[in-house]
Design a protein around this motif. Sequence first.
Motif, mmCIF file in Angstrom:
data_model
loop_
_atom_site.group_PDB
_atom_site.id
_atom_site.type_symbol
_atom_site.label_atom_id
_atom_site.label_comp_id
_atom_site.label_asym_id
_atom_site.label_seq_id
_atom_site.Cartn_x
_atom_site.Cartn_y
_atom_site.Cartn_z
ATOM 1 N N GLY A 82 0.473 -11.852 -25.987
ATOM 2 C CA GLY A 82 -0.232 -13.095 -26.248
ATOM 3 C C GLY A 82 -0.109 -13.582 -27.675
ATOM 4 O O GLY A 82 -0.414 -14.742 -27.965
ATOM 5 N N ARG A 83 0.354 -12.707 -28.567
ATOM 6 C CA ARG A 83 0.529 -13.095 -29.963
ATOM 7 C C ARG A 83 1.945 -13.590 -30.251
ATOM 8 O O ARG A 83 2.258 -13.931 -31.384
ATOM 9 C CB ARG A 83 0.210 -11.917 -30.885
ATOM 10 C CG ARG A 83 -1.217 -11.444 -30.826
ATOM 11 C CD ARG A 83 -1.468 -10.292 -31.781
ATOM 12 N NE ARG A 83 -1.351 -10.707 -33.169
ATOM 13 C CZ ARG A 83 -1.400 -9.854 -34.200
ATOM 14 N NH1 ARG A 83 -1.524 -8.546 -33.995
ATOM 15 N NH2 ARG A 83 -1.295 -10.315 -35.437
ATOM 16 N N THR A 84 2.808 -13.607 -29.226
ATOM 17 C CA THR A 84 4.191 -14.045 -29.412
ATOM 18 C C THR A 84 4.478 -15.299 -28.593
ATOM 19 O O THR A 84 3.820 -15.581 -27.592
ATOM 20 C CB THR A 84 5.184 -12.947 -28.977
ATOM 21 O OG1 THR A 84 5.023 -12.690 -27.580
ATOM 22 C CG2 THR A 84 4.949 -11.666 -29.760
ATOM 23 N N GLY A 85 5.466 -16.054 -29.038
ATOM 24 C CA GLY A 85 5.961 -17.203 -28.297
ATOM 25 C C GLY A 85 7.466 -17.271 -28.436
ATOM 26 O O GLY A 85 7.998 -16.942 -29.506
ATOM 27 N N PHE A 86 8.159 -17.674 -27.379
ATOM 28 C CA PHE A 86 9.622 -17.687 -27.386
ATOM 29 C C PHE A 86 10.133 -19.024 -26.882
ATOM 30 O O PHE A 86 9.705 -19.509 -25.835
ATOM 31 C CB PHE A 86 10.169 -16.555 -26.514
ATOM 32 C CG PHE A 86 11.651 -16.610 -26.286
ATOM 33 C CD1 PHE A 86 12.535 -16.680 -27.366
ATOM 34 C CD2 PHE A 86 12.180 -16.597 -25.004
ATOM 35 C CE1 PHE A 86 13.908 -16.733 -27.168
ATOM 36 C CE2 PHE A 86 13.552 -16.648 -24.795
ATOM 37 C CZ PHE A 86 14.418 -16.715 -25.882
ATOM 38 N N VAL A 87 11.062 -19.606 -27.640
ATOM 39 C CA VAL A 87 11.750 -20.833 -27.223
ATOM 40 C C VAL A 87 13.222 -20.499 -27.024
ATOM 41 O O VAL A 87 13.922 -20.195 -27.992
ATOM 42 C CB VAL A 87 11.599 -21.954 -28.274
ATOM 43 C CG1 VAL A 87 12.322 -23.214 -27.791
ATOM 44 C CG2 VAL A 87 10.134 -22.265 -28.540
ATOM 45 N N PRO A 88 13.716 -20.536 -25.773
ATOM 46 C CA PRO A 88 15.139 -20.261 -25.538
ATOM 47 C C PRO A 88 15.993 -21.463 -25.904
ATOM 48 O O PRO A 88 15.486 -22.583 -26.092
ATOM 49 C CB PRO A 88 15.188 -19.997 -24.027
ATOM 50 C CG PRO A 88 14.086 -20.855 -23.483
ATOM 51 C CD PRO A 88 12.993 -20.826 -24.528
ATOM 52 N N GLN A 89 17.291 -21.232 -25.986
ATOM 53 C CA GLN A 89 18.208 -22.323 -26.300
ATOM 54 C C GLN A 89 18.219 -23.372 -25.186
ATOM 55 O O GLN A 89 18.309 -24.568 -25.447
ATOM 56 C CB GLN A 89 19.616 -21.776 -26.511
ATOM 57 C CG GLN A 89 20.639 -22.838 -26.883
ATOM 58 C CD GLN A 89 21.975 -22.242 -27.249
ATOM 59 O OE1 GLN A 89 22.142 -21.028 -27.294
ATOM 60 N NE2 GLN A 89 22.949 -23.087 -27.511
#
Length: 290
Positions: A82-89
């Motif tokens: 919950g402390r991470t966020g990811f944006v893929p290409q």
Amino acid sequence: MYDGNTIPFTTVTHLTKQYGARTALTDISFVVGPGEIVGLLGPNGAGKTTLIGCLLGFLLPSSGSVHLFGENAAELSPAGRGRTGFVPQTMTGFGWFKVGELIAYLGKFYATDPGLPPAWLLDWADLDMKARVKSLSGGQKQRLAIVLAMRHGPDLLILDEPVASLDPQARRDFMALLVTFCAQEGRSAIISSHILSDLEKIATRAIFMRHGRLIHDTPMSRFRSSARWITAPRDALPETLACLAEDRATGALLVDGWDDHHATLLTATLGTTPEIRIPDLETAFLEMTR
């Protein structure tokens, strides 16, 4: 640059990743602390996407370790996730969902449902909540991916070419938004991008990769104040200069930690003052990663 006085958000220690006989990453180590925006730079094939996969726990190290918030990246607790966020290409899948439905659906996977994204994020994304995901343009899908990654206010954002499909206005606005986002509560971001002019404006630190190795890690404040591009005879450069790139047949040289003392040494050695320029991030990237 991480000062060691707080718990690091990311700790990579002697990370090596192999696929059979092929080595994708070799002995990579770095630490990211609160409040940093780290630009991850390297040409295609440098290992950036593999590194991001290891940071997210999608890929397991062959040796070494990756920790987020003190936890093994591949075994993060729900709180750590919950402390991470990811944006893929590129955002794929979920085509039959409506935008609003997808935002609500994915919120159920958090330990605490984050609810609706903040208004400022929705205003920037400017998405039709009733539109099917499959009907969105590439740029709209990317804005949706950014909304999904940032909606819950993660402490650490990991972004893999997040703005490649955005138009110039949306890209500029997102970079400003990212700086503001990270300035709040000491959040951090690790961003891989080939748009170096953007990174030069927002990054607090640059990590250069080539052939699966980390070849340089520098605060942008140091880069701006003391990196120099020098053209001089190859065999005339004093050994005291800290070279960050292989010497080229042209005699071009990129030097970090420049000060007036180096200019004096060069002039004394060469009998003349060589050409000395302040490089931009693209110049440094091209020289160090070729």
